[in-house]
Design a protein around this motif. Structure first.
Motif, PDB file in Angstrom:
ATOM      1  N   LEU A 327       0.548  -1.055   0.137  1.00  0.00           N
ATOM      2  CA  LEU A 327       0.311  -0.057   0.184  1.00  0.00           C
ATOM      3  C   LEU A 327       0.967   1.406  -0.213  1.00  0.00           C
ATOM      4  O   LEU A 327       1.492   1.109   0.649  1.00  0.00           O
ATOM      5  N   TYR A 328       0.402   2.274  -0.667  1.00  0.00           N
ATOM      6  CA  TYR A 328       1.407   3.360  -0.777  1.00  0.00           C
ATOM      7  C   TYR A 328       0.292   4.580  -0.395  1.00  0.00           C
ATOM      8  O   TYR A 328      -0.640   5.158  -1.022  1.00  0.00           O
ATOM      9  N   ARG A 329       0.436   5.179   0.760  1.00  0.00           N
ATOM     10  CA  ARG A 329      -0.487   6.501   1.290  1.00  0.00           C
ATOM     11  C   ARG A 329       0.894   7.714   0.932  1.00  0.00           C
ATOM     12  O   ARG A 329       1.547   7.942   1.073  1.00  0.00           O
ATOM     13  N   PHE A 330      -0.617   8.612   0.589  1.00  0.00           N
ATOM     14  CA  PHE A 330       0.233   9.834   0.495  1.00  0.00           C
ATOM     15  C   PHE A 330      -1.114  11.294   0.834  1.00  0.00           C
ATOM     16  O   PHE A 330      -1.872  11.179   0.492  1.00  0.00           O
ATOM     17  N   VAL A 331      -0.844  12.049   1.548  1.00  0.00           N
ATOM     18  CA  VAL A 331      -1.827  13.020   3.068  1.00  0.00           C
ATOM     19  C   VAL A 331      -0.889  14.305   2.064  1.00  0.00           C
ATOM     20  O   VAL A 331       0.573  14.920   2.316  1.00  0.00           O
ATOM     21  N   ASN A 332      -1.804  15.303   1.619  1.00  0.00           N
ATOM     22  CA  ASN A 332      -1.112  16.284   1.601  1.00  0.00           C
ATOM     23  C   ASN A 332      -2.227  17.402   1.948  1.00  0.00           C
ATOM     24  O   ASN A 332      -3.091  17.845   1.904  1.00  0.00           O
ATOM     25  N   TRP A 333      -1.377  19.022   2.380  1.00  0.00           N
ATOM     26  CA  TRP A 333      -1.892  20.072   3.274  1.00  0.00           C
ATOM     27  C   TRP A 333      -1.655  20.804   2.766  1.00  0.00           C
ATOM     28  O   TRP A 333      -0.727  21.998   2.970  1.00  0.00           O
ATOM     29  N   SER A 334      -2.608  21.420   1.631  1.00  0.00           N
ATOM     30  CA  SER A 334      -1.232  22.760   1.123  1.00  0.00           C
ATOM     31  C   SER A 334      -2.316  24.152   1.172  1.00  0.00           C
ATOM     32  O   SER A 334      -3.724  24.719   1.243  1.00  0.00           O
ATOM     33  N   ILE A 335      -1.691  25.791   1.383  1.00  0.00           N
ATOM     34  CA  ILE A 335      -2.102  26.522   1.960  1.00  0.00           C
ATOM     35  C   ILE A 335      -1.067  27.905   0.562  1.00  0.00           C
ATOM     36  O   ILE A 335      -0.060  27.717   0.182  1.00  0.00           O
ATOM     37  N   THR A 336      -2.753  28.165   0.308  1.00  0.00           N
ATOM     38  CA  THR A 336      -2.349  29.255  -1.019  1.00  0.00           C
ATOM     39  C   THR A 336      -2.215  30.367  -0.959  1.00  0.00           C
ATOM     40  O   THR A 336      -3.628  30.726  -0.520  1.00  0.00           O
ATOM     41  N   TYR A 337      -1.087  31.443  -0.954  1.00  0.00           N
ATOM     42  CA  TYR A 337      -1.893  33.489  -0.853  1.00  0.00           C
ATOM     43  C   TYR A 337      -1.596  33.352  -2.621  1.00  0.00           C
ATOM     44  O   TYR A 337      -1.469  32.862  -3.444  1.00  0.00           O
ATOM     45  N   ASP A 338      -1.418  34.624  -2.132  1.00  0.00           N
ATOM     46  CA  ASP A 338      -1.122  35.799  -3.745  1.00  0.00           C
ATOM     47  C   ASP A 338      -0.394  35.313  -4.897  1.00  0.00           C
ATOM     48  O   ASP A 338       0.461  33.912  -5.424  1.00  0.00           O
ATOM     49  N   ARG A 339       1.485  35.044  -4.065  1.00  0.00           N
ATOM     50  CA  ARG A 339       2.239  34.666  -4.482  1.00  0.00           C
ATOM     51  C   ARG A 339       3.307  33.308  -3.817  1.00  0.00           C
ATOM     52  O   ARG A 339       4.280  32.889  -4.505  1.00  0.00           O
ATOM     53  N   TRP A 340       3.073  32.743  -2.467  1.00  0.00           N
ATOM     54  CA  TRP A 340       3.317  32.054  -1.527  1.00  0.00           C
ATOM     55  C   TRP A 340       2.510  31.101  -1.237  1.00  0.00           C
ATOM     56  O   TRP A 340       1.400  31.554  -1.305  1.00  0.00           O
ATOM     57  N   SER A 341       2.631  29.830  -1.993  1.00  0.00           N
ATOM     58  CA  SER A 341       2.438  28.553  -1.375  1.00  0.00           C
ATOM     59  C   SER A 341       3.216  27.287  -0.782  1.00  0.00           C
ATOM     60  O   SER A 341       4.257  27.302  -0.656  1.00  0.00           O
TER      61      SER A 341
END
Length: 378
Positions: A327-341
């Motif tokens: 099993l392969y597991r992957f999670v991602n929490w992304s935070i996006t602003y105007d120029r920054w991610s």
């Protein structure tokens, strides 16, 4: 290096006209990351990547001439143990192309991204790129070539391409192309019901000696032909199918045929801000005859994505290897602003990989670990 110099010269040949162009700009992307795999053995990697991009658009009569010149400047340091530290850095072209286009056609020459197909996670038509669905930036190397596309008024379209000088493996390839050889192919895509149907073909000459042990060297190249069919339809749910058949006329292996099949569906539930769920099934088969399965791998994948608000998004991907029961597991929490991610990613994978080009070597993404990434766009 000669082709990079030639393409750069062509790109800037019209510099006086570029100053009068409708659009002429410069932008870039700075990416920093830290990956930690704390268990057996401890590994940590830090890196920095900068992709500067110069673009232009200028009218040529009733047509438009566009260009892009971008570089991949990358450095990283990796520590495997208390007394083992390695560092690496590269500078290479990322995109280097010019494009002439009209209302219903375009021709693009140079180092470019060429990708197509209907699948999302496990793609049999990943022929010229290596886009990993777990990569939030979807970065991939390009290929050198000429691509022409014509668009009919009923939304049908035809693609024709010729590639030259791509000596490294790309996509699902096991053997690289023969050095400085010419590859060619095409694609026809037509509307059908609520979606589209397409057929694709590609021809090249492979050179197995580049990766095989000396005992298997023949000094010969071998022709390879690829045929594919894919479709996507949007009903109450999205449905798609992709299938590719590859024939290599090898004289040292009985496994001359490779079949890749993928099918999937997705649906966005109305709960909260909208939960998108996608599932795919993938089969990789090799055999001595068409559709043979003397060697095979079977994968299933499911992904989910949920926007918490306009700045925050949560996503997860699971892959299951039915052949090796892993099993392969992957999670991602992304935070996006105007120029920054910003991205906070966690993974829990087998110690060796049989996923994505079937690289069975241990990697930074083997086992249990996490990655932090910051991206600045200017």
């Amino acid at each position: 290096m000669k082709r990079e110099i030639l393409l750069t010269g062509l790109l800037f040949l019209g510099m006086p006209g570029m100053l009068r162009a409708q659009s002429f700009g410069f932008r870039g992307q700075v990416i920093s990351w830290t990956t930690v795999n704390p268990f057996n053995p401890f590994q940590v990697q830090g890196g920095l990547r900068y992709i500067p991009e110069l673009t232009f658009t200028m009218p040529v009569g009733s047509l438009s001439l566009d260009g892009e010149l971008s570089a991949n400047i990358r450095g990283s340091a990796e520590r495997w143990s208390a007394d083992s530290l390695t560092a690496d850095g590269t500078i290479s072209p990322y995109r280097l192309w010019i494009k002439l286009s009209g209302e219903q056609f375009e021709f693009r020459a140079g180092l470019q991204k060429i990708n197509f197909g209907s699948a999302h996670m496990l793609r049999p038509l990943m022929w010229f790129d290596r886009i990993d669905p777990r990569d939030p930036l979807q970065l991939t190397d390009g290929v050198y070539g000429l691509l022409g596309r014509y668009y009919f008024l009923n939304n049908a379209n035809i693609w024709l391409w010729g590639l030259y000088g791509n000596n490294k493996t790309k996509g699902w390839e096991i053997f690289p192309s023969k050095k400085n050889s010419f590859e060619y192919g095409g694609r026809i895509q037509v509307p059908l019901l609520t979606g589209e149907l397409a057929t694709t073909y590609h021809h090249r000459n492979t050179f197995p000696d580049a990766v095989l042990p000396d005992s298997l060297h023949t000094g010969l190249s071998y022709p390879e032909n690829r045929f594919a069919l894919d479709a996507r339809f949007d009903f109450l749910i999205g449905l798609w199918f992709e299938g590719a058949l590859i024939h290599q006329d090898l004289d040292f292996s009985p496994l001359k045929y490779t079949t890749l099949l993928s099918g999937g569906m997705d649906y966005t539930f109305g709960a909260g801000n909208g939960l998108n769920v996608m599932v795919e099934y993938f089969a990789y088969l090799r055999g001595g005859k068409m559709f043979g399965r003397d060697d095979h791998l079977l994968f299933g994948g499911i992904s989910a994505s949920y926007p918490l608000n306009i700045f925050h998004n949560l996503s997860a991907i699971l892959f299951y290897d039915f052949s090796n029961h892993s099993l392969y597991r992957f999670v991602n929490w992304s935070i996006t602003y105007d120029r920054w991610s910003f991205y906070v990613m966690g993974f829990w994978n087998p110690d060796t990989f049989t996923l994505y080009n079937f690289d069975r070597q241990a990697t930074m993404y083997s086992g249990l670990g996490f990655q932090l990434m910051a991206v600045f766009n200017h």
